[in-house]
Design an enzyme around this catalytic site. Structure first.
Site, short mmCIF file in Angstrom:
data_model
loop_
_atom_site.label_atom_id
_atom_site.label_comp_id
_atom_site.label_asym_id
_atom_site.label_seq_id
_atom_site.Cartn_x
_atom_site.Cartn_y
_atom_site.Cartn_z
N ASP A 277 0.93 -1.23 0.11
CA ASP A 277 0.05 0.09 -0.01
C ASP A 277 0.75 1.30 -0.02
OD1 ASP A 277 -2.10 -1.71 0.38
OD2 ASP A 277 -1.53 -1.95 2.54
N HIS B 75 -4.24 -2.00 -6.21
CA HIS B 75 -3.57 -0.71 -6.79
C HIS B 75 -4.62 0.45 -7.49
CE1 HIS B 75 0.41 -3.27 -7.47
NE2 HIS B 75 -0.05 -3.06 -6.53
P1 IMP Z 1 -2.80 -12.68 1.91
O1 IMP Z 1 -2.11 -12.26 0.91
O2 IMP Z 1 -4.49 -12.55 1.74
O3 IMP Z 1 -2.57 -14.38 2.36
O4 IMP Z 1 -2.77 -12.13 3.19
C1 IMP Z 1 -1.62 -12.19 4.21
C2 IMP Z 1 -0.95 -10.87 4.57
O5 IMP Z 1 -0.62 -10.16 3.71
C3 IMP Z 1 -2.28 -10.41 5.37
O6 IMP Z 1 -1.69 -9.42 6.42
C4 IMP Z 1 -2.67 -8.97 4.38
O7 IMP Z 1 -3.35 -8.18 4.90
C5 IMP Z 1 -1.43 -8.76 3.92
N1 IMP Z 1 -1.52 -8.20 2.29
C6 IMP Z 1 -1.69 -9.18 1.07
N2 IMP Z 1 -1.56 -8.23 0.21
C7 IMP Z 1 -1.60 -7.07 0.45
C8 IMP Z 1 -1.28 -5.78 0.04
O8 IMP Z 1 -1.36 -5.55 -1.22
N3 IMP Z 1 -1.15 -4.68 0.74
C9 IMP Z 1 -1.14 -4.83 2.11
N4 IMP Z 1 -1.11 -5.99 2.73
C10 IMP Z 1 -1.25 -6.89 1.96
#
Ligand code: IMP
Length: 431
Positions: free
Chosen positions: A18, A46
């Site tokens: 982010d 994005h």
């Molecule tokens: P997952 O990718 O859904 O398995 O989530 C795993 C961790 O990565 C969690 O803490 C999500 O909030 C974080 N996360 C995944 N993608 C993003 C992103 O694009 N921005 C911020 N956090 C992310």
């Protein structure tokens, strides 16, 4: 032409995601001919603001908003076809042209299936507060099946309907048994799943291509390629704050395996960092400000997830963590984003080290046991007041803002070449 694109470039995150990569990719894509995504899936979000209109993409590369760019979805991405087609349909309605001429999907990319989302949600719900705090988009289970091999389905499999049918039947029937035993989950209808994915296959077929070869050919023809990172180094499955990470190689190190290209293809690594820190979901965050300062940053920065709308945890800039991400990814230039959000604070703190077990530590260690105990050591700088979103030259920024940027670049070890002072394309300062 922007010199950062000479010899091709990658835009990657330096924190926990982010950071505003979307805006910088869009900015640089003006001079790119190819934009490629290499990791993650619909867990990414994005956003780009063009002439006051905000667009959010989850799977489509941000180059889609530039008419002459060919956009590639690499093999390292996990693709949820429902999200992809929803995104395509929404953008088509808004007049963004999308066709097989400007969108190529790797035949090697893996598919997110309904059972992956069911498993992700069931696992998180069962773990409660002890969970990772995933986006529940099925990302972890899809990558787990990719490594497992016999339980995975790739984009190429969609193009062979008969084989797809028996594959979906075997995998879904087996997974139903596992998920019922482990989480009491209701069974998924394999025939309905097959029908859905068969139809996705018919629609995706014209977009399916050999993305690695397209990129290698483009590089040979000296076309300008921009690799669009999703997530960030500190969420990388190997190098991030494991286990509070996503399941892909989302640092710059994942570009080559995630697109099928050799490392020499990229010369410039542009790291994106916020002027402060945020993270969504669980995991260590030494500089977190669960107080008025954190709330101030959250509201001014609209720090709510693009994908899940969850409020993001906010805190001071962590130079120890970013220095690690800069070194890990060989960053050659930095874009600092959201500098305008910090206007109005009397003082700014920068974390320059941690105290762990009474000892000062200057190097980041992606080890939960160390990070959970890490107490930040801060350096304090004066803040500034007033609206900086209209500044277009570095020298127009208040002296204190210039001083803050210069201090960060010294601490993290790479030059800050781009300063973003607002969401619009135009609110960008090149140094
Ligand atoms: P997952 O990718 O859904 O398995 O989530 C795993 C961790 O990565 C969690 O803490 C999500 O909030 C974080 N996360 C995944 N993608 C993003 C992103 O694009 N921005 C911020 N956090 C992310």
């Amino acid at each position: 032409m922007n010199y950062l694109l000479e010899g091709n470039a990658a835009v990657v995150g330096l924190q926990w995601g982010d950071e505003g990569k979307g805006k910088i990719v869009d900015y640089l894509a003006e001079n790119a001919e190819v934009v490629a995504r290499y990791c993650g899936g619909a867990n990414a979000g994005h956003s780009v603001r063009i002439n006051g209109v905000k667009y959010a993409t989850h799977l489509l590369p941000v180059g889609i908003f530039r008419p002459n760019v060919v956009n590639c979805i690499g093999n390292g991405v996990v693709l949820d076809p429902a999200v992809l087609f929803h995104e395509i349909d929404e953008f088509l309605k808004l007049g963004v042209p999308i066709s097989p001429a400007n969108l190529k999907v790797s035949y090697k990319a893996h598919l997110v299936m309904p059972h992956h989302m069911q498993e992700d949600a069931a696992r998180e719900n069962k773990a409660g507060a002890g969970g990772i705090g995933t986006t529940k988009r099925g990302i972890g289970p899809t990558y787990a099946d990719k490594m497992q091999r016999t339980t995975a389905i790739r984009v190429a499999d969609l193009l062979h309907e008969d084989k797809l049918k028996s594959r979906v039947e075997r995998i879904v029937v087996d997974r139903n048994k596992q998920l019922a035993a482990m989480y009491d989950s209701p069974p998924i209808d394999w025939k309905a799943t097959y029908g859905l994915y068969r139809d996705y296959g018919r629609r995706i077929a014209p977009f399916v291509d050999d993305v690695g070869q397209i990129l290698i050919d483009a590089a040979r023809e000296r076309k300008r390629i921009l690799f669009e990172g999703a997530h960030a180094a500190l969420l990388d499955v190997d190098h991030g704050t494991y286990p509070y990470v996503t399941s892909s190689s989302c640092s710059a190190l994942g570009i080559f395996s995630g697109c099928g290209v050799p490392p020499a293809i990229v010369r410039n690594y542009i790291g994106i960092m916020k002027a402060y820190s945020t993270r969504v979901g669980g995991g260590p965050f030494p500089t977190e400000q669960d107080n008025d300062t954190g709330n101030y940053i959250r509201e001014r920065g609209n720090e709510y997830g693009t994908t899940t709308r969850r409020p993001r945890r906010c805190g001071w800039f962590d130079a120890v963590a970013v220095k690690y991400s800069v070194a890990l990814q060989g960053i050659t230039a930095i874009a600092i984003t959201l500098l305008d959000v910090l206007s109005g604070l009397d003082h700014l703190q920068i974390c320059t080290g941690y105290r762990v077990n009474g000892q000062r530590v200057d190097l980041f260690r992606a080890d939960m046991d160390v990070l959970e105990d890490a107490q930040p050591i801060y350096e304090t700088l004066p803040g500034w007041r007033g609206n900086i979103t209209t500044c277009r030259r570095f020298e127009e920024l208040p002296r204190e803002a210039q001083q803050y940027v210069k201090r960060l670049e010294t601490l993290v070890g790479a030059p800050i070449k781009i300063v973003s002072v607002g969401p619009d394309r135009s609110a960008t300062i090149m140094r």
